[in-house]
Design a protein around this motif. Structure first.
Motif, PDB file in Angstrom:
ATOM      1  N   GLU A  22      26.302 100.415  21.457  1.00 30.78           N
ATOM      2  CA  GLU A  22      25.131 100.042  20.625  1.00 30.78           C
ATOM      3  C   GLU A  22      24.203  98.595  21.404  1.00 30.78           C
ATOM      4  OE1 GLU A  22      22.156 100.881  18.587  1.00 30.78           O
ATOM      5  OE2 GLU A  22      23.789 102.525  18.850  1.00 30.78           O
ATOM      6  N   ASP A  23      25.137  97.482  21.934  1.00 31.86           N
ATOM      7  CA  ASP A  23      24.622  96.560  22.352  1.00 31.86           C
ATOM      8  C   ASP A  23      24.284  96.930  23.494  1.00 31.86           C
ATOM      9  OD1 ASP A  23      25.178  93.567  23.046  1.00 31.86           O
ATOM     10  OD2 ASP A  23      26.068  93.992  24.438  1.00 31.86           O
ATOM     11  N   ARG A  25      22.618  99.558  24.300  1.00 31.72           N
ATOM     12  CA  ARG A  25      21.220 100.199  24.240  1.00 31.72           C
ATOM     13  C   ARG A  25      20.233  99.565  23.995  1.00 31.72           C
ATOM     14  NH1 ARG A  25      20.941 104.921  20.280  1.00 31.72           N
ATOM     15  NH2 ARG A  25      21.895 106.301  21.429  1.00 31.72           N
ATOM     16  N   THR A  26      20.536  98.022  22.936  1.00 33.99           N
ATOM     17  CA  THR A  26      19.823  97.718  22.727  1.00 33.99           C
ATOM     18  C   THR A  26      19.038  96.700  23.904  1.00 33.99           C
ATOM     19  OG1 THR A  26      20.438  95.917  22.075  1.00 33.99           O
ATOM     20  CG2 THR A  26      19.987  97.545  20.724  1.00 33.99           C
ATOM     21  N   ARG A  27      19.357  96.716  25.432  1.00 29.06           N
ATOM     22  CA  ARG A  27      19.105  95.803  26.480  1.00 29.06           C
ATOM     23  C   ARG A  27      18.538  96.251  27.321  1.00 29.06           C
ATOM     24  NH1 ARG A  27      24.077  93.539  28.462  1.00 29.06           N
ATOM     25  NH2 ARG A  27      25.041  94.710  27.418  1.00 29.06           N
ATOM     26  N   PRO A  30      12.848  99.033  28.418  1.00 29.94           N
ATOM     27  CA  PRO A  30      11.614 100.790  28.046  1.00 29.94           C
ATOM     28  C   PRO A  30      11.212 102.160  28.909  1.00 29.94           C
ATOM     29  CG  PRO A  30      10.636  98.790  27.940  1.00 29.94           C
ATOM     30  CD  PRO A  30      12.128  98.396  28.334  1.00 29.94           C
TER      31      PRO A  30
END
Length: 124
Positions: A22-23, A25-27, A30
């Motif tokens: 998840e870490d 994925r957030t970085r 876009p």
């Protein structure tokens, strides 16, 4: 004889480390930024476009006539490839009277230098 299983590239069990995944994925960049980067990479995936870009890097600012001579291709073909490089944001153009002059953008220089950088791998 070493026979590779068809599913050799996937885990045999679910081993998701959710906090780490998840870490990451957030970085992630876009999607529009990734699409733009893929288009730039695709623009230099053609050997002729890569040659044209390398000639621009070596010559700075060149017209289509000079580029065609340097890369040994017809002017209309070079012009076609320059359009692709411009669309991808890797080259820029400006009109100088009846001439159109082309240069690599900063992004074009960066991507080209990455692609053409000498490898440091040692031979086996």
């Amino acid at each position: 004889m070493n026979v590779e299983r068809p599913d050799a590239d996937s885990c045999d069990l679910l081993c998701l480390d959710l906090p780490v995944a998840e870490d990451i994925r957030t970085r992630m960049p876009p999607l529009p930024a990734l699409e733009q980067a893929a288009a730039a990479a695709k623009a230099l995936a053609d050997p002729t476009r890569l040659t044209v870009a390398a000639a621009l890097a070596a010559g700075g600012e060149l017209c289509v006539c000079d580029l065609a001579w340097v890369v040994g291709q017809a002017q209309n073909l070079v012009s076609h490839h320059l359009r692709h490089l411009r669309t991808a944001g890797l080259a820029a153009s400006r009109r100088d009277g009846r001439l159109v002059m082309y240069t690599l953008t900063d992004r074009g220089h960066a991507l080209l230098s990455t692609l053409l950088a000498p490898t440091t791998a040692t031979p086996a």
